[in-house]
Design a protein around this motif. Sequence first.
Motif, mmCIF file in Angstrom:
data_model
loop_
_atom_site.group_PDB
_atom_site.id
_atom_site.type_symbol
_atom_site.label_atom_id
_atom_site.label_comp_id
_atom_site.label_asym_id
_atom_site.label_seq_id
_atom_site.Cartn_x
_atom_site.Cartn_y
_atom_site.Cartn_z
ATOM 1 N N PRO A 163 0.790 -1.229 0.000
ATOM 2 C CA PRO A 163 0.000 0.000 0.000
ATOM 3 C C PRO A 163 0.823 1.280 0.000
ATOM 4 N N ILE A 164 2.068 1.215 0.416
ATOM 5 C CA ILE A 164 2.892 2.425 0.453
ATOM 6 C C ILE A 164 3.331 2.817 -0.960
ATOM 7 N N LEU A 165 3.599 1.833 -1.804
ATOM 8 C CA LEU A 165 4.115 2.110 -3.142
ATOM 9 C C LEU A 165 3.044 2.092 -4.233
ATOM 10 N N ARG A 166 1.884 1.513 -3.963
ATOM 11 C CA ARG A 166 0.838 1.422 -4.981
ATOM 12 C C ARG A 166 -0.225 2.489 -4.741
ATOM 13 N N ASN A 167 -0.502 3.267 -5.770
ATOM 14 C CA ASN A 167 -1.448 4.368 -5.673
ATOM 15 C C ASN A 167 -2.714 4.027 -6.455
ATOM 16 N N PRO A 168 -3.811 3.684 -5.780
ATOM 17 C CA PRO A 168 -5.038 3.330 -6.497
ATOM 18 C C PRO A 168 -5.607 4.473 -7.322
ATOM 19 N N GLY A 169 -5.320 5.716 -6.937
ATOM 20 C CA GLY A 169 -5.817 6.855 -7.695
ATOM 21 C C GLY A 169 -5.069 7.060 -8.997
ATOM 22 N N LYS A 170 -3.792 6.676 -9.023
ATOM 23 C CA LYS A 170 -2.969 6.756 -10.233
ATOM 24 C C LYS A 170 -2.253 5.419 -10.401
ATOM 25 N N PRO A 171 -2.992 4.397 -10.823
ATOM 26 C CA PRO A 171 -2.441 3.035 -10.826
ATOM 27 C C PRO A 171 -1.309 2.852 -11.836
ATOM 28 N N SER A 172 -0.263 2.209 -11.367
ATOM 29 C CA SER A 172 0.828 1.820 -12.255
ATOM 30 C C SER A 172 0.389 0.641 -13.109
ATOM 31 N N ARG A 173 1.248 0.245 -14.031
ATOM 32 C CA ARG A 173 0.922 -0.918 -14.861
ATOM 33 C C ARG A 173 0.766 -2.164 -14.001
ATOM 34 N N ALA A 174 1.605 -2.294 -12.978
ATOM 35 C CA ALA A 174 1.519 -3.461 -12.092
ATOM 36 C C ALA A 174 0.195 -3.470 -11.333
ATOM 37 N N LEU A 175 -0.227 -2.311 -10.838
ATOM 38 C CA LEU A 175 -1.489 -2.242 -10.113
ATOM 39 C C LEU A 175 -2.676 -2.459 -11.051
#
Length: 236
Positions: free
Chosen positions: A200-212
């Motif tokens: 949760p610290i590195l993954r941003n649900p508002g601006k999802p990366s390709r991994a997310l």
Amino acid sequence: MADASVERRETGSGLLAWVFGWCLRLTFWLVLALVVALVLYRFVPVPSTLMLGRWLTLRPVEREWVPLERISPNLIRAVIASEDQRFCSHRGVDWVELNAVMEDEDGPSRGASTLTMQTAKNVFLWPGRSYIRKGLEIPLAMVSDLAWGKPRVIEVYLNVAEWGEGLFGAEAAAQHYFRKSAARLTPVEAARLAGALPNPILRNPGKPSRALQSASGRVLRRMGQLGSLGNCALPG
């Protein structure tokens, strides 16, 4: 000399008896505190140990407790589909998955933890991975499942889960990332929040990366496959 030897043995025996008695008293009070917490936490908003740690070190905590009725069923089903698809069928511990992970040479991993075990860890134990903590998670999860029931376990989990630095709970996460209440989360938004939980610290649900985006896509597919297996935690 004989008297001195007897005196030393008596002193040693007295010390052991004192240590044993102290351990018994400590165990009694710890068990009593746990019982009180389990009963109390059945009805009142629950903090996590991470939240308590931040408060004690004067770091900010953003969390607004909301009842399960004010959390979207999409998010409830998303976390079950992502974290613990057999949540409705086990009694707090998924023994099949746990046995498989314990036999792994890498030792305990997050994949073996049910939602109930994660809730018990978040509320009663410390972060990190170890056999000791995993061993404590198991009885705590079983007791929590019995004392609280599935809906309350999910309610507590979704109100103490970490979704960013100092950001705890579904309501705070929904407001922070999507500018809306947790009750109004869409399936895609819920899947992004569930997909962010492993990091949760590195993954941003508002601006999802390709991994997310990939992770949330998997969650959406699992939500479609979940069927009635996710209904045990729905309110009402």
